[in-house]
Structures are given as C-alpha cells and as structure tokens.
Design a protein around this motif. Structure first.
Motif, PDB file in Angstrom:
ATOM      1  N   ASP A 242      83.789   3.462 123.913  1.00  0.00           N
ATOM      2  CA  ASP A 242      82.861   2.154 124.351  1.00  0.00           C
ATOM      3  C   ASP A 242      83.407   0.968 123.624  1.00  0.00           C
ATOM      4  OD1 ASP A 242      80.748   1.318 125.606  1.00  0.00           O
ATOM      5  OD2 ASP A 242      79.514   1.283 123.702  1.00  0.00           O
TER       6      ASP A 242
ATOM      7  N   GLY B 190      84.272  -0.558 126.762  1.00  0.00           N
ATOM      8  CA  GLY B 190      83.540  -1.360 127.082  1.00  0.00           C
ATOM      9  C   GLY B 190      83.399  -2.753 126.516  1.00  0.00           C
TER      10      GLY B 190
ATOM     11  N   ARG C  28      74.580   7.707 125.947  1.00  0.00           N
ATOM     12  CA  ARG C  28      74.145   6.451 125.145  1.00  0.00           C
ATOM     13  C   ARG C  28      72.820   6.812 125.044  1.00  0.00           C
ATOM     14  NH1 ARG C  28      77.017   3.590 123.284  1.00  0.00           N
ATOM     15  NH2 ARG C  28      75.914   1.868 122.282  1.00  0.00           N
TER      16      ARG C  28
END
Lengths: 208, 208
Positions: free
Chosen positions: A168, A172, A105
């Motif tokens: 993600d 996430g 990231r």
DNA sequence: GGCGGACTTGACACCGTGTCAAGCGTTTCC
DNA sequence: GGAAACGCTTGACACGGTGTCAAGTCCGCC
C-alpha cells in the motif's frame, strides 16, 4: 438451500460486499450498504453473517476461492532452486495483494476492536508467513541464504517486505506500478537475503 | 488561560490521553476515558478539542514537543557523508517510532473515517519522507546511490522501510528487539540503496 | 459587587451494530 | 390438500460512542 436461481443469497451478499469494498477506497461499507447492493434486506445479511466481522472474513475466503489463490501459489512451490522459489513467491503473492487489499483493509480496521477479525487476519498472515519460511528454507538448502541472517530472521524480514502495508505504501501512496513493485521487492529481497553465488571452480568476475 | 496550577487543563488532558494510549494496546480510549483519566468532565475535553481527531492530532504534537523530535533528528542532519546520514536517520527515526506508535495507531485507525485525521497523518508522513529524501540526496552527492534506482524511487523505498507498519511487523509481531530492528533496517537500507565504495586507487579486496 | 471565563451537570440527537418478533410466500412431505 | 419448514421481509428497539446544547457553579479580578 439456494433461494431459487443458480446463485444463493449468501453468495449474492458476498459478491455485493466484495464489489462495494473494491469500489470505494475510503467508503464505509455498512451492513445496510451491503444489503442494498445485494438487493436483499438488512436482516437477510445478519441471517447469513451474524456479525460484520463474519461477513468480512467470509468475503476474504470467497475471494480466495474465486481467484484460486492456491493455483497462483503453485508455481513457487514447484520451483527447483531457492532463488527462483523466492522470486516466484514474491511474484505470486505480490500480485495477489491488490486483489485482496480492499477486504484486507476492512478486516485490519476491524481488528482493533473485534477479536474474531483479528484472529482471522492473523491466521491469513500466518499462512503467508509459511510461504516465506519455505522460500527461505529452499534458499538455505541451496547455501544461498546470507550468513548475516538466521533463517527465522530472514523469514520475518521477507514476511514484512511482502506485507500489505508495504504494498500500500509503494503502490497506493507512492504510485508505483504493479510490475515495478514486484521487480523492486524481488531486488530488495535478493539484496537482503541472498548471498552471492559461490563462483564455483573458475574465479571469474561476473556482473550477475 | 491556565486554570490555576502550573498545568493547564489542556495539557492535563493531553497527558492523560497519551498515558491511556500507551497503556492499553487494543484499548478503546474513548473521549469519556480520557476525561476520567484527566480528572475532568467529558465536556471539558470537547471544550479544548472539538473532535476526537483533534485530540489525537494534538496529542501527537504534544509528544513531539515533549520528546523533542527535532533534537533527535539533528545528528543525522549534521552528518558529514551520505552513508552516515542514512544510518543516523534510520537510528533516530527508528528509535522514535516506539514513542509515537500508540498515538499513531489511533490516528491511522481514525484516518479511515475522518478526513482531518487522514490529513494530519499524511502530513507527518510527508515530513518523515523529507528526511528520507535528504538522506538519499546526500548519498547521491557522494556517488554512493545505487545506479539501479532513481533518487525518488530510492526515497520511496526508504520511506516505506521506515514506516510504522514495518516497525510494528518486526518489533511488535515478530518480537524483534529495538536494537535488532535498527541494525537490520540499516543493513537492509544499505543493501537496497548503496552501491559499493569506489575502491579508490589501490584495488584491494576489502570485506567491508 | 458584579463580570467574564473555565469548568460541570445532565439532557439529547444521530448513527451504526446487533436483536427480536411477527408476517408472508414457497417448497416439501405426508 | 393441508400443514410444517424454510428463507426472507418489515418494522421496531436496545446499546454504545460521538458530538451538541443549555443552564448552572465556582473562580479571580477590575
């Protein structure tokens, strides 16, 4: 070249950087933060990593080494048929994503402004794509690649399904568990890339 | 409240911002750049948009209005069966992505540091997810949702397949054409979410 | 004529990156 | 034993971008 103890300042910094990145999702992780966490002066960091991008890139490499990414990918390379190669590759890479994610990231965020960071990240993605390519090729050799897709198209698709963004999104943001993620991506990849097995001699309806 | 001509300074700034974002992939687009492009002082920009995040958020809204995103999504809402709703939603949103993409990228980049930007982007994504949810529900009502997936899981998956990252991977990085992208995502979504039609009365083997 | 709003000009604080120079303590090597 | 080399520290500073502030200008309009 080490300072004195068994751990060089360089690795001390890399470990501190990794720790910070993993600790705070949404944390800034400035150069000064890393220095403080490593118990070292800010300039010592610059001494080893001239730019912030360098530090992040090297941190990623450091993680690769510590986590032995090659060993993780070995089973998929050893797979006998295309289908299991696909599954094993998804499993290996999919389980590696959470490990590199924080650093990834940070690296992606830098890519907008920093050319080196962009190049480094693109490089990693290209390497990952080679794994996808190999899986697709194995599939094709087995005659199990769907006729609806060219090999390179299939590679693109698999590559994108295995991207860190996708992970993600699902793990996430949507809160999927890691095993669920792996299983669903495997299912998705099969649905998208694999054609049903040529039901050999005896034409029976099988439900697998 | 307008300055004098038919175009208020505010919209002048928004248009300039949009133009800059669309022009330079990889461009910085600083506040001063926007001001210059709008033919206005830097402070005039701050007068209308206190923070950079505000400017980006409003630019996104401005684009939604100019491009009439609602009208684009209307056909999918009007679809009669779940399958066509799915296809039409993918087509509508998939074709809208390139329009908002530049602004989206800037907004996403800010999300790392700016809380407002993050909230604004999450908001947009939530709205998009509702569209996915509706499509999945329609599919389920038709009895065409795959039994392998719960409705919310299917929604998550569709939502992630339609994410801007995914579009950027395939179109931006892999060089797919826009129509290819749409067709492949439709194919992928069907493969992942839709179960074969219950072949009604006459059990014939159909290849579609 | 004078008021108020929209915009300009120019200065400044803050923060994070990256640079520079001088100094200090060990190690190494002659 | 002394000097050079090395790794690190300390403290200062330039730069670029965001955001703030205050004073001034140019309008239309009651």
């Amino acid at each position: 070249m080490p300072r004195s103890k068994d751990e060089s300042t360089r690795t001390l910094i890399l470990k501190a950087c990794r720790r910070l990145l993993e600790a705070g999702p949404g944390q800034a992780v400035r150069m000064s933060d890393v220095a403080k966490a490593a118990g070292v002066s800010r300039q010592a960091v610059y001494l080893h990593f001239p730019k912030r991008a360098d530090l992040l890139v090297e941190t990623a490499r450091h993680i690769d080494a510590e986590e032995d990414v090659d060993a993780r990918l070995a089973p998929s390379r050893a797979a006998k048929d295309g289908l299991s190669r696909l599954d094993l590759y998804i499993e290996a890479w999919g389980n590696y994503i959470p490990v590199v994610m924080p650093t990834a990231r940070a690296l992606i965020a830098m890519s907008d402004t920093d050319e080196d960071a962009r190049a480094a990240w693109d490089n990693r993605m290209a390497a990952m794509r080679h794994g996808c390519e190999a899986a697709v090729r194995a599939l094709k050799n087995d005659g199990r690649l769907t006729p609806e897709l060219e090999a390179d198209r299939a590679t693109d698709l698999l590559w994108s399904l295995l991207s860190v963004d996708h992970w993600d999104n699902l793990v996430g943001r949507c809160g999927w568990s890691q095993p669920d993620y792996i299983a669903q991506i495997q299912r998705l990849a099969r649905a998208a890339l694999v054609k049903p097995a040529p039901q050999a001699r005896t034409p029976r309806i099988t439900s697998l």
